[in-house]
Design a protein around this motif. Structure first.
Motif, PDB file in Angstrom:
ATOM      1  N   GLN A 166       1.225  -0.882  -0.077  1.00 42.67           N
ATOM      2  CA  GLN A 166      -0.131  -0.492   0.489  1.00 42.67           C
ATOM      3  C   GLN A 166       0.847   1.352  -0.250  1.00 42.67           C
ATOM      4  O   GLN A 166       0.582   2.036  -0.506  1.00 42.67           O
ATOM      5  CB  GLN A 166      -1.299  -0.202   1.275  1.00 42.67           C
ATOM      6  N   HIS A 167       2.013   1.676   0.512  1.00 44.53           N
ATOM      7  CA  HIS A 167       2.877   2.109   0.654  1.00 44.53           C
ATOM      8  C   HIS A 167       4.521   2.010   0.323  1.00 44.53           C
ATOM      9  O   HIS A 167       5.074   0.794   0.713  1.00 44.53           O
ATOM     10  CB  HIS A 167       2.804   3.077   2.050  1.00 44.53           C
ATOM     11  N   GLN A 186      -2.748  -2.024  -5.533  1.00 46.96           N
ATOM     12  CA  GLN A 186      -3.600  -1.863  -3.947  1.00 46.96           C
ATOM     13  C   GLN A 186      -2.579  -0.517  -2.825  1.00 46.96           C
ATOM     14  O   GLN A 186      -3.178  -0.003  -1.924  1.00 46.96           O
ATOM     15  CB  GLN A 186      -3.283  -3.338  -2.738  1.00 46.96           C
ATOM     16  N   HIS A 188      -1.297   3.175  -2.149  1.00 50.07           N
ATOM     17  CA  HIS A 188      -2.100   4.405  -2.032  1.00 50.07           C
ATOM     18  C   HIS A 188      -1.364   5.687  -1.865  1.00 50.07           C
ATOM     19  O   HIS A 188      -1.604   6.880  -2.020  1.00 50.07           O
ATOM     20  CB  HIS A 188      -2.384   4.014  -0.558  1.00 50.07           C
ATOM     21  N   SER A 189       0.251   5.159  -2.015  1.00 52.97           N
ATOM     22  CA  SER A 189       1.070   6.381  -1.634  1.00 52.97           C
ATOM     23  C   SER A 189       2.664   5.898  -1.744  1.00 52.97           C
ATOM     24  O   SER A 189       3.167   4.234  -2.168  1.00 52.97           O
ATOM     25  CB  SER A 189       1.054   6.934  -0.266  1.00 52.97           C
ATOM     26  N   VAL A 208      -3.284   8.167  -3.301  1.00 54.10           N
ATOM     27  CA  VAL A 208      -3.640   9.322  -2.812  1.00 54.10           C
ATOM     28  C   VAL A 208      -2.762  10.820  -3.191  1.00 54.10           C
ATOM     29  O   VAL A 208      -2.819  11.342  -2.833  1.00 54.10           O
ATOM     30  CB  VAL A 208      -4.201   9.171  -1.423  1.00 54.10           C
TER      31      VAL A 208
END
Length: 347
Positions: A166-167, A186, A188-189, A208
């Motif tokens: 995710q990151h 998946q 996010h960053s 994001v």
């Protein structure tokens, strides 16, 4: 008040009569120092406090890293494996000899509950054997530097973990490429270079936050960013790091991510003065953002050419009416209704 040994034993006896589930909840509110002290009280408290001590394993010194590796090499080290979820190597002043890298690899491979892995160091460490063999079913956050020597092994590692990451942070100081794009549904960053971004398939990702930097000394802007428009619309925060910042960099971001609400610009080289013409051209690019509320130009990115901050801020606000916070020239400005005022000196 003086507490006798008999009173202390009675107090401990009262505590141990509490349900283990309640004791477990209480222990989770302790600091690391308190948890370490609790391990010395009894086997029960040692069993309750040990997961707290080893849940996040980070190191500030070589001595701490070596002590951890020695602990993991003991027969009792196997009992610590289920507790470790966060592992981060020391940043500076560590000499990663082949024997040390091998010991780190041996200690990391069994950590099946690992969620956060930080292998980003200032030294060039490749961890090729580790990247070729490691598998962590719950890994969500990962940081590492990629080099030509470990690029293929890192590509395979990311492929094995693409469903949970995710990151992701991938840094590099040389031109490297992956054999094929990596699907990261998946994510996010993301923190990586504009070149490597094209080798990561993030079209389905709920991305994001995006941090992009440029390693090409000959360029002042970004390479062309190829990203799916629907993904670009989900990105809310973009941080841009380049060796030298030019006004064109603002246009590059506006073209790829017109819907972001936060843009931060940093430079990796010395500060430079920004001319009045450049300030006007930045306003032209700001007009292309439709939802931008926060603009941050750190001290290294640009220094104001004069003390006429009001004219600069009002000019940019005239171009982008959604702006409500601007950091520029060492100051942070906030807007309330249509009035701008200095909140504080930027750090």
């Amino acid at each position: 008040m003086v507490v006798t040994r008999r009173a202390a034993r009675a107090a401990r006896s009262s505590i141990t009569r509490l349900p283990v589930e309640l004791l477990d909840i209480i222990v989770r509110y302790l600091s690391l120092e308190q948890a370490a002290a609790m391990c010395q009280i009894s086997r029960l408290f040692n069993a309750l406090a040990t997961p707290i001590l080893y849940q996040s394993v980070t190191f500030n010194t070589d001595e701490q890293l070596l002590a951890f590796l020695n602990t993991m090499n003991r027969p009792s080290g196997a009992s610590l494996v289920p507790h470790i979820q966060h592992f981060a190597l020391p940043r500076d002043d560590t000499l990663y000899m082949p024997e040390l890298v091998e010991d780190i690899t041996v200690s990391l491979l069994p950590l099946s509950n690992l969620r956060f892995l930080d292998l980003l160091t200032t030294d060039e460490v490749y961890f090729i054997t580790f990247l070729q063999t490691a598998q962590f079913p719950r890994l969500s956050r990962f940081r590492i530097a990629v080099h030509s020597e470990n690029s293929e092994a890192l590509h395979d590692f990311l492929q094995r973990h693409h469903r949970t990451l995710q990151h992701l942070t991938i840094t590099h100081a040389e031109q490297v490429e992956f054999p094929s794009p990596i699907h990261l549904p998946q994510l996010h960053s993301l923190y990586t270079t504009d070149l490597l971004l094209s080798r990561l398939n993030i079209e389905d990702a709920p991305l994001v936050e995006l941090r992009i930097y440029n390693i090409d000394e000959g360029r002042v802007g970004l390479h062309a960013i190829s990203i799916d428009p629907s993904t670009a619309r989900r990105v809310r925060n973009v941080t841009l790091l380049c060796r030298y910042i030019s006004v064109d960099a603002f246009g590059d971001v506006a073209k790829g991510f017109p819907l972001i609400d936060t843009l931060k610009v940093e430079a990796m080289n010395l500060p430079r003065l920004m001319t009045a013409d450049e300030i006007i051209r930045i306003g032209t690019h700001l007009a292309k953002f439709t939802e931008l509320s926060t603009l941050i130009l750190d001290r290294s990115a640009a220094v104001r050419p004069s003390n006429d901050d009001n004219a600069t801020i009002l000019g940019w606000y005239g171009a982008c009416k959604t702006l409500s916070s601007v950091t520029f020239g060492g100051k942070t400005w906030l807007r309330e209704k249509d009035k701008w005022s200095v909140l504080c000196e930027a750090v």
